[in-house]
Design an enzyme around this catalytic site. Structure first.
Site, short mmCIF file in Angstrom:
data_model
loop_
_atom_site.label_atom_id
_atom_site.label_comp_id
_atom_site.label_asym_id
_atom_site.label_seq_id
_atom_site.Cartn_x
_atom_site.Cartn_y
_atom_site.Cartn_z
CD GLU A 94 -3.06 -0.91 0.18
OE1 GLU A 94 -2.89 -0.06 -0.73
OE2 GLU A 94 -4.05 -1.64 0.25
CG HIS A 100 -4.36 0.63 5.48
ND1 HIS A 100 -5.74 0.64 5.48
CD2 HIS A 100 -4.00 -0.46 4.76
CE1 HIS A 100 -6.19 -0.39 4.79
NE2 HIS A 100 -5.15 -1.08 4.35
CG HIS A 138 -9.08 -2.33 1.82
ND1 HIS A 138 -8.29 -2.01 0.74
CD2 HIS A 138 -8.23 -2.75 2.78
CE1 HIS A 138 -7.01 -2.24 1.03
NE2 HIS A 138 -6.96 -2.68 2.28
#
Length: 214
Positions: A74, A92, A155
């Site tokens: 990512e 994240h 997600h």
């Protein structure tokens, strides 16, 4: 070692994320920026088992500057947010309630005034495959307008801050807000605060802390 202190901090935040259940296994990733360099968690490694040397350093074009492990998949998203915001750190997560909301809704409405600390209504970025430029662009769009956090469809969530501690706390707040919404939905329809009600809270001084001027 480049960015030694920052890489130490990444390991500490990784342990805190795992300990609070905001990530499981090797899911999720964290980064911290210093100038034109970014220390990021490595791909495929459990965040509570990292050592500073495990965390690679990249530049703003994603070129590996130092480290033996590959950066998180990512990393493009992290770099896109550093380009688009004044953030110095990004967290994240694949937290449970964040994933629930991100799988079912297009935004998290302001069901509590602390939503203001994340910049207001939390947007859900359109779905795209993880690690792709498309996802990075979708998240950047969802964070436009001074947002401190966003959800990612099907997600997880992402939060930014002036440092790693603040990015971590914003990620915790995002999960708390999602949890309140999901639990409230189980017993009735959550009441959403109006723009006028939120404006009154702002008048009392509740706003996100300013990013330092660059």
């Amino acid at each position: 070692m480049l960015l030694k202190d920052e890489r130490d901090e990444l390991c500490g935040i990784g342990r805190r994320l795992a300990g609070t259940g905001l990530v499981t296994g090797s899911a999720g990733n964290v980064s911290v920026r210093s100038g034109d360099l970014v220390a990021v968690t490595p791909g495929g490694m459990m965040l509570d088992r990292m050592a500073p040397a495990d965390c690679p350093v990249v530049d703003m074009s994603a070129r590996l500057v130092e480290g033996e492990r590959a950066p998180s998949s990512e990393t493009p998203m992290h770099l896109a947010l550093y380009e688009a915001t004044p953030a110095a750190a990004i967290v994240h997560t694949h937290s449970t309630y964040g994933a629930v909301v991100a799988t079912t809704m297009s935004e998290l409405p302001p069901i509590h005034y602390n939503t203001l600390l994340l910049g207001g209504v939390v947007k859900v970025a359109e779905y795209a495959t993880y690690g792709t430029p498309e996802l990075a662009e979708n998240v950047r769009a969802a964070m436009a307008g001074g947002k401190r956090a966003a959800l990612m469809a099907n997600h997880g969530g992402v939060a930014i801050g002036r440092d790693l501690d603040e990015a971590f706390e914003n990620a915790r707040l995002l999960e708390w807000l999602c949890g309140v919404y999901v639990r409230a939905k189980a017993i009735g329809e959550p009441r959403v605060l109006t723009d006028e009600e939120l404006a009154r809270v702002v008048e009392r001084g509740l706003t996100p802390p300013e990013f330092p001027r660059v």
